[in-house]
Design a protein around this motif. Sequence first.
Motif, mmCIF file in Angstrom:
data_model
loop_
_atom_site.group_PDB
_atom_site.id
_atom_site.type_symbol
_atom_site.label_atom_id
_atom_site.label_comp_id
_atom_site.label_asym_id
_atom_site.label_seq_id
_atom_site.Cartn_x
_atom_site.Cartn_y
_atom_site.Cartn_z
ATOM 1 N N ARG A 105 -26.960 150.031 45.512
ATOM 2 C CA ARG A 105 -28.294 150.614 45.399
ATOM 3 C C ARG A 105 -29.327 149.564 44.985
ATOM 4 N N ARG A 106 -29.406 148.497 45.764
ATOM 5 C CA ARG A 106 -30.329 147.419 45.460
ATOM 6 C C ARG A 106 -31.677 147.679 46.100
ATOM 7 N N LYS A 107 -32.705 147.133 45.486
ATOM 8 C CA LYS A 107 -34.056 147.260 46.016
ATOM 9 C C LYS A 107 -34.729 145.908 45.949
ATOM 10 N N ASP A 109 -37.919 143.284 46.596
ATOM 11 C CA ASP A 109 -39.364 143.166 46.702
ATOM 12 C C ASP A 109 -39.719 141.690 46.590
ATOM 13 N N ARG A 125 -31.885 143.498 37.026
ATOM 14 C CA ARG A 125 -32.885 142.899 37.891
ATOM 15 C C ARG A 125 -32.774 141.384 37.851
#
Length: 391
Positions: A105-107, A109, A125
């Motif tokens: 479940r990485r995000k 940016d 993070r």
Amino acid sequence: MPFDFTLLAADATTAARTGVFQTPHGPIATPCFAPVGTQATVKTLTPADLQELGVTLILANTYHLYLRPGSELVARLGGLHRFMAWDGPILTDSGGYQVFSLAHRRKLDADGVTFRSHLDGSLHRFTPEKVMEIEADLGADIIMALDECPDPLDRHYNEIALQRTHAWAARCRESQRRPDQALFGIVQGGIFPDLRVQSAHFLRSLDFPGYGIGGLAVGETKEQMYATLDITLPELPANRPRYLMGVGAPEDLVEAVARGVDLFDCVLPTRVARNGGLMTHRGRLNLRNAQYAADTGPVEEGCTCYCCRTFSRAYLRHLFKAGEILALRLATMHNLHFLLTLMADMRAAISVGRFDELRRAFLAGYERPDQETRHRQHAAHRQRLAAGLGV
């Protein structure tokens, strides 16, 4: 500065070269292969074993050590060298590949990546500044910038990822504080020549003390990997070490050295050893096969490792079939001895102007994996990487 790279000899017919990279924990003769000690240990072997084998560089994993036991704890205990009782050079990767291939479940940016630990689902993070802080805590001699490692065959995604990799490299360069650590930038760009050249040129402008070549051996064919090296390596400074990340098949080491690579790491020799795969100059043996049940010969005639000097193929097969831990230890010793000897032979051949002769002789006698097996492995790599990226 504690780091200096001195070129000693260059081959006349290839781009192979030999040199010495000085670090605070000792010199590294190049070309060099580094065993992988993911959890601050090379599986089944002690530091004394590694010294006896002639290991001069070990890779440890930033992602795994950050999660367990924690980089701050390692720092409090005196740093990675003291923690694992290894007084030679250490390299830590940035953890970027593991974030994209193992974490959940990485995000992503522009600033970094938020992910959940594969161990317990806890939220974390990574930013370039955070990774530099973690690697400073671990205290390795060579550290890597945070990068993104996409599917090497996806042109569109590589264009996007390359911008992040470059921005993060600049931020790592700016935030690195320890002068006793050599920070390497990582060239990305998949198998696409223009992206690789673009990446090499950008990273050169940041004047790193060394350069990694990432994003290879993760799904492309060997021919594509070699072609990418042909394009990339001439674009990197000749007076800095070049590190091909995650490559360790014997034929790939020979071909990459011929193209000018100086440093390597890979889990391959230790991983296949634990599964009964033994490296030889004729190719890989699977000692679990019944044909070795009564074979009184060593793994490879002429090999001087402890395993080959002492035990037969039949005995090793018996240990594997019985599930004995000694099998893993002996096979690991042999495979590392094989690769380290191959590297030493290449250094010697370069020094006397006979590298291409060694290269041709080795490749002529070495049986590579068949094409069907290679295609299965490449497909598995691509599926794993795509799942890790969520694409």
